[in-house]
Design a protein around this motif. Structure first.
Motif, PDB file in Angstrom:
ATOM      1  N   UNK A   1       4.174  -3.360  10.386  1.00  0.00           N
ATOM      2  CA  UNK A   1       4.815  -2.881   9.153  1.00  0.00           C
ATOM      3  C   UNK A   1       3.809  -2.249   8.185  1.00  0.00           C
ATOM      4  N   UNK A   2       2.523  -2.589   8.315  1.00  0.00           N
ATOM      5  CA  UNK A   2       1.518  -2.055   7.391  1.00  0.00           C
ATOM      6  C   UNK A   2       1.403  -0.532   7.519  1.00  0.00           C
ATOM      7  N   UNK A   3       1.324  -0.061   8.777  1.00  0.00           N
ATOM      8  CA  UNK A   3       1.246   1.382   8.981  1.00  0.00           C
ATOM      9  C   UNK A   3       2.520   2.078   8.526  1.00  0.00           C
ATOM     10  N   UNK A   4       3.639   1.466   8.812  1.00  0.00           N
ATOM     11  CA  UNK A   4       4.892   2.066   8.388  1.00  0.00           C
ATOM     12  C   UNK A   4       4.989   2.130   6.863  1.00  0.00           C
ATOM     13  N   UNK A   5       4.439   1.090   6.226  1.00  0.00           N
ATOM     14  CA  UNK A   5       4.467   1.086   4.771  1.00  0.00           C
ATOM     15  C   UNK A   5       3.647   2.243   4.191  1.00  0.00           C
ATOM     16  N   UNK A   6       2.474   2.497   4.788  1.00  0.00           N
ATOM     17  CA  UNK A   6       1.678   3.635   4.314  1.00  0.00           C
ATOM     18  C   UNK A   6       2.400   4.949   4.573  1.00  0.00           C
ATOM     19  N   UNK A   7       3.105   5.043   5.684  1.00  0.00           N
ATOM     20  CA  UNK A   7       3.889   6.257   5.934  1.00  0.00           C
ATOM     21  C   UNK A   7       4.972   6.441   4.896  1.00  0.00           C
ATOM     22  N   UNK A   8       5.579   5.327   4.511  1.00  0.00           N
ATOM     23  CA  UNK A   8       6.615   5.400   3.472  1.00  0.00           C
ATOM     24  C   UNK A   8       6.013   5.880   2.149  1.00  0.00           C
ATOM     25  N   UNK A   9       4.795   5.400   1.842  1.00  0.00           N
ATOM     26  CA  UNK A   9       4.131   5.834   0.595  1.00  0.00           C
ATOM     27  C   UNK A   9       3.907   7.343   0.590  1.00  0.00           C
ATOM     28  N   UNK A  10       3.450   7.887   1.754  1.00  0.00           N
ATOM     29  CA  UNK A  10       3.234   9.336   1.845  1.00  0.00           C
ATOM     30  C   UNK A  10       4.541  10.084   1.656  1.00  0.00           C
ATOM     31  N   UNK A  11       5.593   9.571   2.296  1.00  0.00           N
ATOM     32  CA  UNK A  11       6.886  10.230   2.143  1.00  0.00           C
ATOM     33  C   UNK A  11       7.397  10.162   0.713  1.00  0.00           C
ATOM     34  N   UNK A  12       7.097   9.036   0.050  1.00  0.00           N
ATOM     35  CA  UNK A  12       7.556   8.892  -1.323  1.00  0.00           C
ATOM     36  C   UNK A  12       6.884   9.870  -2.292  1.00  0.00           C
ATOM     37  N   UNK A  13       5.714  10.469  -1.896  1.00  0.00           N
ATOM     38  CA  UNK A  13       5.075  11.504  -2.710  1.00  0.00           C
ATOM     39  C   UNK A  13       5.960  12.734  -2.829  1.00  0.00           C
ATOM     40  N   UNK A  14       6.835  12.967  -1.861  1.00  0.00           N
ATOM     41  CA  UNK A  14       7.726  14.122  -1.843  1.00  0.00           C
ATOM     42  C   UNK A  14       9.105  13.794  -2.404  1.00  0.00           C
TER      43      UNK A  14
ATOM     44  N   UNK B   1      14.689   3.151  -4.887  1.00  0.00           N
ATOM     45  CA  UNK B   1      15.749   2.794  -3.927  1.00  0.00           C
ATOM     46  C   UNK B   1      15.150   2.277  -2.611  1.00  0.00           C
ATOM     47  N   UNK B   2      14.047   2.964  -2.183  1.00  0.00           N
ATOM     48  CA  UNK B   2      13.397   2.542  -0.949  1.00  0.00           C
ATOM     49  C   UNK B   2      12.840   1.129  -1.063  1.00  0.00           C
ATOM     50  N   UNK B   3      12.190   0.888  -2.244  1.00  0.00           N
ATOM     51  CA  UNK B   3      11.634  -0.453  -2.424  1.00  0.00           C
ATOM     52  C   UNK B   3      12.728  -1.506  -2.423  1.00  0.00           C
ATOM     53  N   UNK B   4      13.833  -1.146  -3.117  1.00  0.00           N
ATOM     54  CA  UNK B   4      14.926  -2.114  -3.167  1.00  0.00           C
ATOM     55  C   UNK B   4      15.543  -2.330  -1.780  1.00  0.00           C
ATOM     56  N   UNK B   5      15.666  -1.262  -0.981  1.00  0.00           N
ATOM     57  CA  UNK B   5      16.277  -1.390   0.347  1.00  0.00           C
ATOM     58  C   UNK B   5      15.437  -2.252   1.282  1.00  0.00           C
ATOM     59  N   UNK B   6      14.110  -2.316   0.988  1.00  0.00           N
ATOM     60  CA  UNK B   6      13.244  -3.149   1.827  1.00  0.00           C
ATOM     61  C   UNK B   6      13.273  -4.602   1.363  1.00  0.00           C
ATOM     62  N   UNK B   7      13.278  -4.789   0.048  1.00  0.00           N
ATOM     63  CA  UNK B   7      13.177  -6.152  -0.470  1.00  0.00           C
ATOM     64  C   UNK B   7      14.438  -6.968  -0.248  1.00  0.00           C
ATOM     65  N   UNK B   8      15.588  -6.311  -0.375  1.00  0.00           N
ATOM     66  CA  UNK B   8      16.834  -7.064  -0.252  1.00  0.00           C
ATOM     67  C   UNK B   8      17.013  -7.731   1.124  1.00  0.00           C
ATOM     68  N   UNK B   9      16.791  -7.039   2.262  1.00  0.00           N
ATOM     69  CA  UNK B   9      16.907  -7.734   3.559  1.00  0.00           C
ATOM     70  C   UNK B   9      15.945  -8.897   3.721  1.00  0.00           C
ATOM     71  N   UNK B  10      14.718  -8.728   3.140  1.00  0.00           N
ATOM     72  CA  UNK B  10      13.762  -9.819   3.247  1.00  0.00           C
ATOM     73  C   UNK B  10      14.240 -11.052   2.504  1.00  0.00           C
ATOM     74  N   UNK B  11      14.798 -10.825   1.320  1.00  0.00           N
ATOM     75  CA  UNK B  11      15.329 -11.958   0.563  1.00  0.00           C
ATOM     76  C   UNK B  11      16.463 -12.620   1.337  1.00  0.00           C
ATOM     77  N   UNK B  12      17.335 -11.785   1.936  1.00  0.00           N
ATOM     78  CA  UNK B  12      18.454 -12.337   2.718  1.00  0.00           C
ATOM     79  C   UNK B  12      17.948 -13.134   3.911  1.00  0.00           C
ATOM     80  N   UNK B  13      16.883 -12.614   4.559  1.00  0.00           N
ATOM     81  CA  UNK B  13      16.332 -13.331   5.705  1.00  0.00           C
ATOM     82  C   UNK B  13      15.705 -14.650   5.287  1.00  0.00           C
ATOM     83  N   UNK B  14      15.007 -14.631   4.165  1.00  0.00           N
ATOM     84  CA  UNK B  14      14.400 -15.863   3.679  1.00  0.00           C
ATOM     85  C   UNK B  14      15.462 -16.909   3.380  1.00  0.00           C
TER      86      UNK B  14
END
Length: 764
Positions: A253-266, A274-287
């Motif tokens: 997930x670390x590499x994917x996260x950096x890819x997301x950061x690059x994409x978020x520049x555009x 929205x991207x941050x929220x879409x990632x955090x919500x499933x993690x909270x649900x899983x926890x």
């Protein structure tokens, strides 16, 4: 610099900083979450281990309860028949797949055990104390440094007569099964009081030693739970999980996260949020889902998230939950159903009966047994015998109302639960016809012969245990009398308890000299003199009084105690013959042999040793054996009787005419005499049919060269008629009743030979 550029740079900076911060936070949260879930998995694994032991403990309790309720086993415990006890314990232990079996008396002294010496003290005093207080005990015990799950239950007949237990070793098979369920490395470790390692068992491929070496390694998560702690031993279960394995799914997930950061520049700041929220919500649900699984709750599969790995983790957690639930359901089903027929077992039957009793709903139990099932197994093989059971089980399940449910209790015993107080005879006959239709076994058609015992609630009892026991009594009556059906009758339970008491007291009867021998004379019709006495065993019970010999001898044969009575009889008869011989009376006595005696290859040698010890000659001892005893194993009986005949002993077949043999069959045996059963002699003077049978038997016996004895001669007319028919010997009340040994000599001195040549005028 233009404001847009600056704003863009600011926005980009904000996005970059926020994404970097989010990425760092995400990675840290992910790692912490993984470790938390790892610990939760360890806790779940510990609970699965505990539940596994509980389920296996319940299965042990059920198997021990079946053994403790077995009639033959209780009989063996009551008589302390060591050989039978070891055989029954071994058979039931193998059937239950137990590693240890044990039977103790009321004081905790071992009567029979697979691991302990006889008469040794109870090896598990804490469990024994708990069982005495609560009526049973199930738990972990340590034996010779090894941990066992052990169940200890009382044996009652009907009072408490002992304690029986079974246990299985908590070994690599157990740890491997928990590993299969949870995916965790499981080890069982036991230390003695000195801190020395006494037992290791692990699911790790490298072995238990490697599991101990990794217990303190920071690369592994570990969870320890105590199995048992005593002054002598400390036993623990150690559950481990590799940190690297746990975190490997998240490292990508670390590499994917950096890819997301690059994409978020555009993208816009909103898209980044929205991207941050879409990632955090499933993690909270899983926890939250992992926490619910840790508490043993059920969770639904979370909705898809933006990150595939998050969804994969959710699916993994859900699959693990479903696998655990499925395994638990399977174990629960297996504990309450028969594996061969898939019918509910005895435990399910007890639960269903108790529920109906609690609701006060009338019902009937119809308990079945397959007649001659052992012969079917011997003839067709156990596989086809199992096929017969499966076919019958299927038929029982297809029966229409009011049949409610079918069960397999044990072996060849099946049972139907019928939701009505009285099962109409026409309904029962129709049902018996349906289930007794021919079944094809190995290209052969076999018609199952069934016996059934019937009880009803509330007429015959108000508890599952009482109703099942009385249904067993009714079934036993049906089997013994070769009837297809018997309904329990009041008093049979008391008769059953009386039989248990007599079986239990037979051993003491021998030791306490409650048994004694009576002697009834036989008279030779050619001379009128007494030619022999028959030895008849008698028992006066200290509380029940006189017990008919037919009753206690049959019970001795059924319980395996007939050899004890036979040994006692042989010794006492030989001693008495020696006393008479020293007193100047050279007498001959006939002894009765049972079916187990006549197939005993050592019997002839035993009798020869006794005759030599007491100075007896072959003409002083004769043998009587029934037709049915010979027919049970003709080959073995023939060998024994030939050996006795070679010693010079006379052989007589007793109760002739009531069994399954013929004179042609008896030609193979070294028979000197036939005793016509008294049922043909008692009314000989009035029944022409009996006269025909007796006349034919005498003529055929003489043609074969054997002498004929008529027993049951009770009047002058019968004696005269038997003399006319050329019967060789007479025996019965007309001559004398059976008498104690001390009365024989005076009776002989007063006896006047019967003059059969002259008209008989009086009874003797």
């Amino acid at each position: 610099m233009r404001f847009r550029t600056r704003l863009t740079l600011v926005l980009l900076t904000v996005v970059i900083v926020s994404q970097l911060a989010t990425g760092v936070a995400f990675l840290r949260a992910t790692q912490n979450d993984a470790l938390a879930k790892g610990n939760q998995r360890l806790e779940v694994g510990a609970r699965v281990f505990e539940q596994f032991l509980e389920i296996r403990g319940d299965q042990l309790r059920d198997n021990v309860a079946i053994l403790a309720d077995d009639f033959g086993f209780k009989s063996a415990v009551a008589t302390q028949d060591t050989a039978t006890l070891y055989s029954v314990l071994g058979n039931h232990g193998d059937r239950a797949q137990a590693d240890m079996v044990l039977l103790s008396n009321l004081n905790g002294e071992v009567l029979a055990s697979s691991h302990h010496d006889q008469d040794s003290a109870m090896p598990f005093p804490e469990l024994f104390d708990r069982a005495q207080q609560s009526g049973s005990g199930v738990g972990v015990v340590i034996d010779q440094g090894q941990p066992y799950e052990f169940a200890l239950l009382p044996v009652r007949a009907p009072n408490l007569i002992g304690w029986v237990g079974m246990g299985f070793l908590i070994d690599e098979d157990v740890t491997q099964e928990i590993n299969t369920l949870t995916g965790l490395d499981v080890s069982v470790v036991t230390y003695d009081a000195a801190g020395e390692l006494s037992y290791l068992a692990s699911s790790r491929p490298g072995g238990a030693e490697q599991a101990l070496n990794l217990a303190g390694d920071h690369r592994y998560l570990a969870y320890s739970s105590a199995l048992l702690s005593t002054e002598q031993y400390q036993s623990h279960v150690l559950i481990q999980l590799s940190r690297d394995e746990l975190l490997s799914a998240y490292s990508r997930l670390q590499l994917q996260l950096f890819g997301i950061v690059v994409l978020m520049l555009l993208l816009t700041l909103a898209a980044a949020l929205w991207s941050a929220r879409s990632i955090s919500q499933p993690l909270i649900a899983l926890a939250q889902a992992a926490q619910r699984i840790g508490r043993g709750e059920r969770m639904a599969l979370p909705k898809e998230g933006s990150v595939a790995e998050t969804q994969q983790l959710a699916s993994t957690l859900y699959s693990m939950q479903e696998a655990i639930a499925k395994r638990e359901a399977t174990l629960l089903h297996q504990s309450r159903h028969d594996r061969l027929t898939n019918l509910p077992n005895r435990l399910s039957a007890v639960e269903d009966i108790e529920q109906l009793v609690a609701r006060a709903r009338p019902f009937t139990l119809l308990r079945f047994s397959i007649n001659d099932f052992r012969d079917i197994n011997d003839t067709f093989g156990y596989e086809l015998g199992d096929h017969l059971l499966v076919a019958l089980a299927h038929r029982l399940q297809q029966l229409p109302e009011p049949i409610h449910k079918a069960y397999r209790l044990d072996g060849d015993e099946l049972m139907l639960l019928i939701r009505q107080a009285n099962f109409i005879e026409a309904q029962r006959e129709e049902m018996m016809t349906l289930i007794s239709e021919p079944i094809r076994l190995d290209q052969s058609m076999i018609v199952p012969s069934l016996s059934a015992g019937e009880v009803s609630y509330p007429e015959h009892g108000n508890s599952a245990r009482l109703l099942l026991r009385r249904s067993d009594i009714a079934l036993d009556q049906a089997r013994r009398h070769r009837h297809s059906h018997k309904r329990y009758q009041d008093g049979q339970d008391e008769q059953h308890l009386r039989q248990l008491m007599l079986i239990r007291d037979l051993q003491e009867a021998v030791d306490k000299n409650e048994l004694w021998m009576a002697y009834q004379p036989k008279v030779d019709t050619s001379t009128g003199h007494v030619c022999q006495f028959e030895a008849l065993m008698r028992w006066r019970h200290p509380t029940l009084g006189f017990v008919p010999p037919d009753e206690f001898i049959e019970l001795a044969e059924r319980s395996g105690n007939i050899g004890l009575l036979s040994d006692w009889m042989l010794i006492h008869v030989c001693e008495q013959l020696q006393r008479w011989k020293h007193a100047g009376h050279h007498l001959s006595v006939a002894i009765n042999l049972s079916a187990s005696d006549v197939i005993d290859s050592d019997l002839a040698l035993h009798i020869q040793d006794l005759m030599e010890s007491y100075g007896l000659t072959p003409d002083q001892l004769a043998v009587e054996v029934t037709e049915s005893a010979v027919m049970q194993d003709v080959e073995a009986a023939t060998r024994t009787l030939l050996a006795l005949s070679d010693m010079g002993l006379k052989i007589a077949v007793d109760d002739y005419g009531t069994g399954y043999s013929s004179l042609a069959q008896l030609k193979r045996l070294p028979v000197n005499e036939l005793k016509i059963d008294k049922s043909f002699v008692l009314k000989l003077d009035t029944q022409e049919e009996d006269q025909t049978i007796v006349r034919s038997t005498i003529e055929m016996g003489h043609n074969l060269g054997v002498r004929i004895v008529a027993e049951g001669v009770e009047n002058l007319a019968s004696a005269a008629l038997l003399k006319q028919l050329h019967c060789d010997y007479l025996q019965g009340y007309w001559i004398s009743r059976p008498m104690p040994a001390q009365d024989v000599a005076p009776w002989l001195e007063a006896f006047e030979p019967i003059n059969f040549a002259a008209p008989l005028t009086q009874a003797h």
